[in-house]
Design a protein around this motif. Structure first.
Motif, PDB file in Angstrom:
ATOM      1  N   ASN A 182       0.827  -1.210   0.000  1.00  0.00           N
ATOM      2  CA  ASN A 182       0.000   0.000   0.000  1.00  0.00           C
ATOM      3  C   ASN A 182       0.858   1.256   0.000  1.00  0.00           C
ATOM      4  O   ASN A 182       0.541   2.242  -0.670  1.00  0.00           O
ATOM      5  CB  ASN A 182      -0.935   0.009   1.212  1.00  0.00           C
ATOM      6  CG  ASN A 182      -2.081  -0.967   1.081  1.00  0.00           C
ATOM      7  OD1 ASN A 182      -2.218  -1.664   0.078  1.00  0.00           O
ATOM      8  ND2 ASN A 182      -2.915  -1.038   2.106  1.00  0.00           N
ATOM      9  N   LEU A 183       1.958   1.222   0.773  1.00  0.00           N
ATOM     10  CA  LEU A 183       2.855   2.375   0.842  1.00  0.00           C
ATOM     11  C   LEU A 183       3.466   2.678  -0.519  1.00  0.00           C
ATOM     12  O   LEU A 183       3.514   3.839  -0.960  1.00  0.00           O
ATOM     13  CB  LEU A 183       3.961   2.109   1.876  1.00  0.00           C
ATOM     14  CG  LEU A 183       4.973   3.223   2.101  1.00  0.00           C
ATOM     15  CD1 LEU A 183       4.290   4.477   2.636  1.00  0.00           C
ATOM     16  CD2 LEU A 183       6.061   2.758   3.071  1.00  0.00           C
ATOM     17  N   ASN A 236       3.612   5.993  -5.364  1.00  0.00           N
ATOM     18  CA  ASN A 236       3.490   6.142  -6.831  1.00  0.00           C
ATOM     19  C   ASN A 236       2.411   7.149  -7.209  1.00  0.00           C
ATOM     20  O   ASN A 236       2.592   7.973  -8.106  1.00  0.00           O
ATOM     21  CB  ASN A 236       3.174   4.791  -7.481  1.00  0.00           C
ATOM     22  CG  ASN A 236       4.384   3.885  -7.541  1.00  0.00           C
ATOM     23  OD1 ASN A 236       5.513   4.339  -7.463  1.00  0.00           O
ATOM     24  ND2 ASN A 236       4.144   2.592  -7.660  1.00  0.00           N
ATOM     25  N   LEU A 237       1.275   7.107  -6.510  1.00  0.00           N
ATOM     26  CA  LEU A 237       0.200   8.072  -6.776  1.00  0.00           C
ATOM     27  C   LEU A 237       0.666   9.505  -6.496  1.00  0.00           C
ATOM     28  O   LEU A 237       0.334  10.423  -7.241  1.00  0.00           O
ATOM     29  CB  LEU A 237      -1.025   7.736  -5.920  1.00  0.00           C
ATOM     30  CG  LEU A 237      -1.852   6.539  -6.356  1.00  0.00           C
ATOM     31  CD1 LEU A 237      -2.952   6.256  -5.343  1.00  0.00           C
ATOM     32  CD2 LEU A 237      -2.469   6.772  -7.738  1.00  0.00           C
ATOM     33  N   ALA A 238       1.424   9.669  -5.406  1.00  0.00           N
ATOM     34  CA  ALA A 238       1.915  11.009  -5.074  1.00  0.00           C
ATOM     35  C   ALA A 238       2.864  11.533  -6.157  1.00  0.00           C
ATOM     36  O   ALA A 238       2.800  12.699  -6.551  1.00  0.00           O
ATOM     37  CB  ALA A 238       2.627  10.981  -3.716  1.00  0.00           C
ATOM     38  N   VAL A 239       3.736  10.642  -6.647  1.00  0.00           N
ATOM     39  CA  VAL A 239       4.660  11.039  -7.717  1.00  0.00           C
ATOM     40  C   VAL A 239       3.883  11.399  -8.988  1.00  0.00           C
ATOM     41  O   VAL A 239       4.173  12.406  -9.644  1.00  0.00           O
ATOM     42  CB  VAL A 239       5.683   9.919  -7.993  1.00  0.00           C
ATOM     43  CG1 VAL A 239       6.483  10.213  -9.233  1.00  0.00           C
ATOM     44  CG2 VAL A 239       6.607   9.747  -6.781  1.00  0.00           C
ATOM     45  N   ILE A 240       2.883  10.571  -9.326  1.00  0.00           N
ATOM     46  CA  ILE A 240       2.075  10.854 -10.520  1.00  0.00           C
ATOM     47  C   ILE A 240       1.364  12.198 -10.396  1.00  0.00           C
ATOM     48  O   ILE A 240       1.305  13.003 -11.317  1.00  0.00           O
ATOM     49  CB  ILE A 240       1.069   9.711 -10.764  1.00  0.00           C
ATOM     50  CG1 ILE A 240       1.837   8.447 -11.212  1.00  0.00           C
ATOM     51  CG2 ILE A 240       0.010  10.089 -11.806  1.00  0.00           C
ATOM     52  CD1 ILE A 240       0.995   7.183 -11.152  1.00  0.00           C
TER      53      ILE A 240
END
Length: 195
Positions: free
Chosen positions: A182-183, A188-192
């Motif tokens: 999950n981390l 990855n979502l934060a980077v995107i």
């Protein structure tokens, strides 16, 4: 129970994931006892899986089943259902197994496991990757932690639901791997989002 005999399975918690698990298990011919505090949730599952047995209480699930899956929304709920005054620990037959398929964290399942051991029962954590649609197709990925003998007993049940079962180590290991997964996904979502 005789070798090769199918164990009686219960499922507590019929939210989005739990209801998909229940529907899939019954469709695969698994005898299943279900319980949820929300009567409407049980009614919805029984529409799709009328062969399931509707229990009136956690205690009834414990008295009927030697393997009980818990698909619950919060670690505190898992702990209460397993170890509370009216919890599974007080009603299960010796050598029964509780399987937490929720995302509860290592601490909660280890605490529950310790109390179940005192009652002569076992605990396995089987954290899930993928969602309800995958459950209905039998394509979940399970990250499993616990005693290998207990895992061996629950694998025939998980096989109805799983594309892959990964043995991660002792009790709590499946939860730890799921949280790490999950981390990574959140990172990855934060980077995107930043990109």
């Amino acid at each position: 129970m005789h070798r090769g005999e199918r164990e009686a399975v219960g499922l507590i918690g019929l939210g989005t994931m739990g209801s998909a698990i229940a529907t899939r298990l019954v469709a695969q011919g698994q005898t299943l006892t279900i319980f949820d505090v929300d009567d409407a949730a049980m009614q919805r599952v029984l529409k799709d899986a009328p062969q399931a047995h509707r229990a009136k209480s956690i205690q009834e699930v414990a008295s009927r089943c030697s393997i009980v899956l818990c698909s619950l929304a919060h670690p505190d709920i898992v702990t209460e259902v397993v170890t509370g005054a009216k919890g599974l620990r007080n009603y299960l037959s010796p050598n029964s197994i509780v399987v937490d398929v929720s995302t509860s964290g290592p601490g909660a399942v280890q605490k529950c496991g310790a109390q179940l051991r005192e009652a002569g029962c076992g605990m396995v954590d089987a954290a899930i990757a993928r969602g309800p649609a995958a459950a209905l197709r039998g394509e979940l990925i399970f990250m499993v932690g616990g005693d290998n003998d207990y895992i061996g007993r629950i694998e025939p049940v998980l096989n109805h639901l799983a594309a892959r079962i990964v043995r991660c180590g002792p009790l709590g290991s499946g939860q730890a791997i799921k949280l790490a997964n999950n981390l990574v996904a959140c990172a990855n979502l934060a980077v995107i989002a930043e990109a």
